[in-house]
Design a protein around this motif. Structure first.
Motif, PDB file in Angstrom:
ATOM      1  N   GLU A 100      20.061  -5.486 -17.552  1.00 37.05           N
ATOM      2  CA  GLU A 100      19.014  -6.460 -17.863  1.00 37.05           C
ATOM      3  C   GLU A 100      17.835  -5.784 -18.565  1.00 37.05           C
ATOM      4  N   ARG A 101      17.489  -4.591 -18.088  1.00 40.69           N
ATOM      5  CA  ARG A 101      16.394  -3.860 -18.730  1.00 40.69           C
ATOM      6  C   ARG A 101      16.724  -3.529 -20.176  1.00 40.69           C
ATOM      7  N   ALA A 102      17.980  -3.138 -20.424  1.00 41.24           N
ATOM      8  CA  ALA A 102      18.379  -2.835 -21.800  1.00 41.24           C
ATOM      9  C   ALA A 102      18.255  -4.076 -22.686  1.00 41.24           C
ATOM     10  N   GLN A 103      18.711  -5.241 -22.161  1.00 40.24           N
ATOM     11  CA  GLN A 103      18.627  -6.475 -22.925  1.00 40.24           C
ATOM     12  C   GLN A 103      17.183  -6.903 -23.146  1.00 40.24           C
ATOM     13  N   ILE A 104      16.408  -6.880 -22.052  1.00 36.99           N
ATOM     14  CA  ILE A 104      15.005  -7.286 -22.163  1.00 36.99           C
ATOM     15  C   ILE A 104      14.232  -6.295 -23.028  1.00 36.99           C
ATOM     16  N   GLY A 105      14.551  -5.004 -22.867  1.00 38.11           N
ATOM     17  CA  GLY A 105      13.892  -4.001 -23.702  1.00 38.11           C
ATOM     18  C   GLY A 105      14.180  -4.219 -25.176  1.00 38.11           C
ATOM     19  N   SER A 106      15.449  -4.545 -25.475  1.00 44.01           N
ATOM     20  CA  SER A 106      15.812  -4.833 -26.864  1.00 44.01           C
ATOM     21  C   SER A 106      15.096  -6.068 -27.378  1.00 44.01           C
ATOM     22  N   GLN A 107      15.048  -7.120 -26.504  1.00 38.62           N
ATOM     23  CA  GLN A 107      14.361  -8.347 -26.907  1.00 38.62           C
ATOM     24  C   GLN A 107      12.864  -8.095 -27.075  1.00 38.62           C
ATOM     25  N   CYS A 108      12.286  -7.302 -26.170  1.00 41.20           N
ATOM     26  CA  CYS A 108      10.865  -6.963 -26.287  1.00 41.20           C
ATOM     27  C   CYS A 108      10.597  -6.236 -27.606  1.00 41.20           C
ATOM     28  N   LYS A 109      11.472  -5.309 -27.921  1.00 43.76           N
ATOM     29  CA  LYS A 109      11.310  -4.562 -29.166  1.00 43.76           C
ATOM     30  C   LYS A 109      11.374  -5.489 -30.384  1.00 43.76           C
ATOM     31  N   LYS A 110      12.349  -6.415 -30.356  1.00 42.94           N
ATOM     32  CA  LYS A 110      12.464  -7.372 -31.458  1.00 42.94           C
ATOM     33  C   LYS A 110      11.234  -8.272 -31.545  1.00 42.94           C
ATOM     34  N   ASP A 111      10.808  -8.765 -30.374  1.00 46.35           N
ATOM     35  CA  ASP A 111       9.645  -9.659 -30.355  1.00 46.35           C
ATOM     36  C   ASP A 111       8.397  -8.943 -30.851  1.00 46.35           C
ATOM     37  N   LEU A 112       8.178  -7.724 -30.377  1.00 49.36           N
ATOM     38  CA  LEU A 112       6.993  -6.967 -30.788  1.00 49.36           C
ATOM     39  C   LEU A 112       7.057  -6.609 -32.272  1.00 49.36           C
ATOM     40  N   PHE A 326      -2.927 -14.693 -38.005  1.00 46.11           N
ATOM     41  CA  PHE A 326      -3.225 -13.342 -37.522  1.00 46.11           C
ATOM     42  C   PHE A 326      -3.642 -13.372 -36.056  1.00 46.11           C
ATOM     43  N   ASN A 327      -4.552 -14.282 -35.711  1.00 45.78           N
ATOM     44  CA  ASN A 327      -5.017 -14.384 -34.324  1.00 45.78           C
ATOM     45  C   ASN A 327      -3.886 -14.783 -33.388  1.00 45.78           C
ATOM     46  N   ALA A 328      -3.068 -15.751 -33.850  1.00 45.98           N
ATOM     47  CA  ALA A 328      -1.948 -16.196 -33.018  1.00 45.98           C
ATOM     48  C   ALA A 328      -0.958 -15.054 -32.799  1.00 45.98           C
ATOM     49  N   ALA A 329      -0.636 -14.330 -33.879  1.00 44.97           N
ATOM     50  CA  ALA A 329       0.309 -13.216 -33.769  1.00 44.97           C
ATOM     51  C   ALA A 329      -0.271 -12.089 -32.928  1.00 44.97           C
ATOM     52  N   LYS A 330      -1.554 -11.816 -33.106  1.00 44.87           N
ATOM     53  CA  LYS A 330      -2.198 -10.761 -32.326  1.00 44.87           C
ATOM     54  C   LYS A 330      -2.198 -11.098 -30.835  1.00 44.87           C
ATOM     55  N   ASN A 331      -2.596 -12.348 -30.507  1.00 39.86           N
ATOM     56  CA  ASN A 331      -2.594 -12.774 -29.110  1.00 39.86           C
ATOM     57  C   ASN A 331      -1.183 -12.784 -28.542  1.00 39.86           C
ATOM     58  N   GLY A 332      -0.234 -13.299 -29.329  1.00 37.49           N
ATOM     59  CA  GLY A 332       1.160 -13.309 -28.881  1.00 37.49           C
ATOM     60  C   GLY A 332       1.685 -11.900 -28.651  1.00 37.49           C
ATOM     61  N   ASN A 333       1.305 -10.986 -29.542  1.00 41.78           N
ATOM     62  CA  ASN A 333       1.735  -9.595 -29.404  1.00 41.78           C
ATOM     63  C   ASN A 333       1.158  -8.975 -28.120  1.00 41.78           C
ATOM     64  N   GLN A 334      -0.124  -9.251 -27.860  1.00 43.06           N
ATOM     65  CA  GLN A 334      -0.746  -8.716 -26.648  1.00 43.06           C
ATOM     66  C   GLN A 334      -0.086  -9.278 -25.395  1.00 43.06           C
ATOM     67  N   GLN A 335       0.150 -10.601 -25.396  1.00 47.90           N
ATOM     68  CA  GLN A 335       0.769 -11.232 -24.230  1.00 47.90           C
ATOM     69  C   GLN A 335       2.191 -10.715 -24.012  1.00 47.90           C
ATOM     70  N   ARG A 336       2.962 -10.648 -25.119  1.00 46.49           N
ATOM     71  CA  ARG A 336       4.346 -10.190 -24.990  1.00 46.49           C
ATOM     72  C   ARG A 336       4.400  -8.730 -24.573  1.00 46.49           C
ATOM     73  N   ASN A 337       3.502  -7.928 -25.124  1.00 41.57           N
ATOM     74  CA  ASN A 337       3.456  -6.510 -24.759  1.00 41.57           C
ATOM     75  C   ASN A 337       3.106  -6.354 -23.276  1.00 41.57           C
ATOM     76  N   GLN A 338       2.179  -7.189 -22.804  1.00 45.74           N
ATOM     77  CA  GLN A 338       1.812  -7.143 -21.392  1.00 45.74           C
ATOM     78  C   GLN A 338       2.996  -7.562 -20.520  1.00 45.74           C
ATOM     79  N   GLN A 339       3.703  -8.625 -20.949  1.00 40.36           N
ATOM     80  CA  GLN A 339       4.877  -9.068 -20.198  1.00 40.36           C
ATOM     81  C   GLN A 339       5.927  -7.952 -20.117  1.00 40.36           C
ATOM     82  N   CYS A 340       6.150  -7.308 -21.261  1.00 44.96           N
ATOM     83  CA  CYS A 340       7.161  -6.246 -21.302  1.00 44.96           C
ATOM     84  C   CYS A 340       6.734  -5.061 -20.439  1.00 44.96           C
ATOM     85  N   GLN A 341       5.451  -4.719 -20.476  1.00 48.63           N
ATOM     86  CA  GLN A 341       4.954  -3.622 -19.646  1.00 48.63           C
ATOM     87  C   GLN A 341       5.046  -3.965 -18.164  1.00 48.63           C
ATOM     88  N   GLU A 342       4.700  -5.205 -17.825  1.00 51.07           N
ATOM     89  CA  GLU A 342       4.803  -5.631 -16.431  1.00 51.07           C
ATOM     90  C   GLU A 342       6.248  -5.613 -15.961  1.00 51.07           C
TER      91      GLU A 342
END
Length: 385
Positions: A100-112, A326-342
């Protein structure tokens, strides 16, 4: 018989303390051995390991389960199977978590990466839109300056046109006044000269220096005076009436010369007026053409200005939309990065906990297999029965 009984009783009384003392020594020795063995078991490293295991919730439950088995004098094979199953379940969960971590990590990488690409594209879009908007604003300023300048030039030419037309009207009025006066003078000469010729003809019929009939001369002069006091002829009549008849010929010649000169002046005035009118018309036509040309250019610049403003507004909207993206992508990137880190943090914590649980199970399995007496001692000492 009584003696025998007595002897037996005496013998028993004599021998009982010895038997009792021997029995007491055996129990004391047994207790000592048990105590020594217990101390020996407690000094075993496995005992310390069991203490560590008991501090963990899973380890505590495992030891309680073992204690129940031991209390019931049941085989620990069921416990071993339970431990194997539990360890296998934990290892399976870890494998699933790794997958699951490999899949989520791959998805996180794609999303970021997608967010990063959106941010990069929006930045480029902002730069391009702002650059084009800046150039268009500069063009707008140029168009506005040119339009204002052309409007100013049109006003200048219009003022020149108005001034020139005023001058032309005034010049024509002055021309009419002058020529009217000169024509009146010519008309006066045309009236007086025939009468003077009559005077001269009468004088000539009686030869120079001879008597001239006074009635004929007076009649001619009276006819001149009848022309009117408002006419310049009046002055001529007054002058002529004072002359000698012999001086009339000289007067006639001079007046004819003056008349001819005035006619020439009238002709020159008319020619000058015509030329002035043509020149003025030429200038007015040039001014009109200049105004028309400037008006067309101004209209064209105004159309170009409106088109440029529309294009500038389009670029401004592009910039606003790009900023929003830009703001939407920046906020989305921060949120997704936080989700992936959590998620990664939770994965690491879960992995550490599973590894600890698996290690506990392995330690328990190893101790059970090799140090069952230590286990029994530990259970007894910690009242796990």
């Amino acid at each position: 018989m009584k003696i025998f009984v007595t002897l037996v009783i005496a013998l028993c009384l004599f021998t009982h303390p010895i038997v009792c003392k021997k029995h007491y020594n055996e129990e004391e020795h047994s207790a000592f051995e048990k105590s020594h063995k217990k101390l020996s078991l407690q000094d075993d490293p496995s005992y310390s390991k069991l203490e560590e295991i008991q501090d963990h919730p899973l380890g505590s439950k495992i030891l309680q389960t073992i204690a129940l088995q031991l209390r019931g004098n049941e085989s620990l094979s069921a416990v071993s199977k339970l431990l194997n199953d539990l360890k296998g379940d934990l290892e399976g969960k870890q494998i699933d978590a790794d997958n699951e971590r490999a899949q989520i990590g791959s998805q996180c990488k794609k999303d970021l990466q997608n967010y990063s690409q959106r941010i990069s594209l929006s930045i480029n879009e902002i730069k391009d839109a702002e650059f084009k908007a800046k150039r268009l604003n500069e063009a707008i300023a140029v168009y506005q300056a040119e339009i204002n300048e052309k409007a100013r030039q049109i006003q200048v030419f219009q003022a020149k046109d108005d001034t020139l037309r005023d001058i032309r009207r005034q010049d024509n009025l002055d021309f009419s006044t002058r020529t009217t006066q000169m024509k009146e003078m010519v008309q006066a000469f045309e009236v007086i000269l025939p009468k003077l010729h009559q005077v001269w003809d009468v004088a000539a019929q009686h030869k120079a220096g001879s008597f001239i009939e006074e009635e004929a001369i007076n009649e001619a002069l009276v006819q001149l005076a009848k022309i009117g006091e408002e006419n310049p002829i009046t002055a001529m009549v007054a002058l002529t009436s004072t002359l000698e008849p012999t001086a009339v010929q000289t007067l006639i010649e001079k007046m004819e010369a003056i008349r001819d000169s005035i006619k020439e002046s009238i002709k020159a005035e008319e020619d000058a007026e015509a030329k002035n009118a043509r020149d003025t018309d030429t200038i007015l036509a040039a001014i009109f053409n200049a105004i028309e040309s400037l008006t067309r250019e101004k209209s064209s610049d105004e159309e170009a200005l409106q088109e440029t403003i529309r294009n500038r507004d389009i670029q401004d909207k592009r910039s606003r939309d790009a900023h929003a993206e830009f703001n939407a992508a920046k906020n989305g990137n921060q949120q997704r990065n936080q989700q992936c880190q959590e998620y990664e943090l939770q994965y690491q914590q879960n992995t550490i906990e599973r590894d600890k649980q698996i290690a506990i199970i392995r330690d328990v399995q190893n101790i059970i297999a090799t140090k069952i007496e230590v286990v029994t001692c530990f259970v007894e000492e910690n009242n796990l029965f």
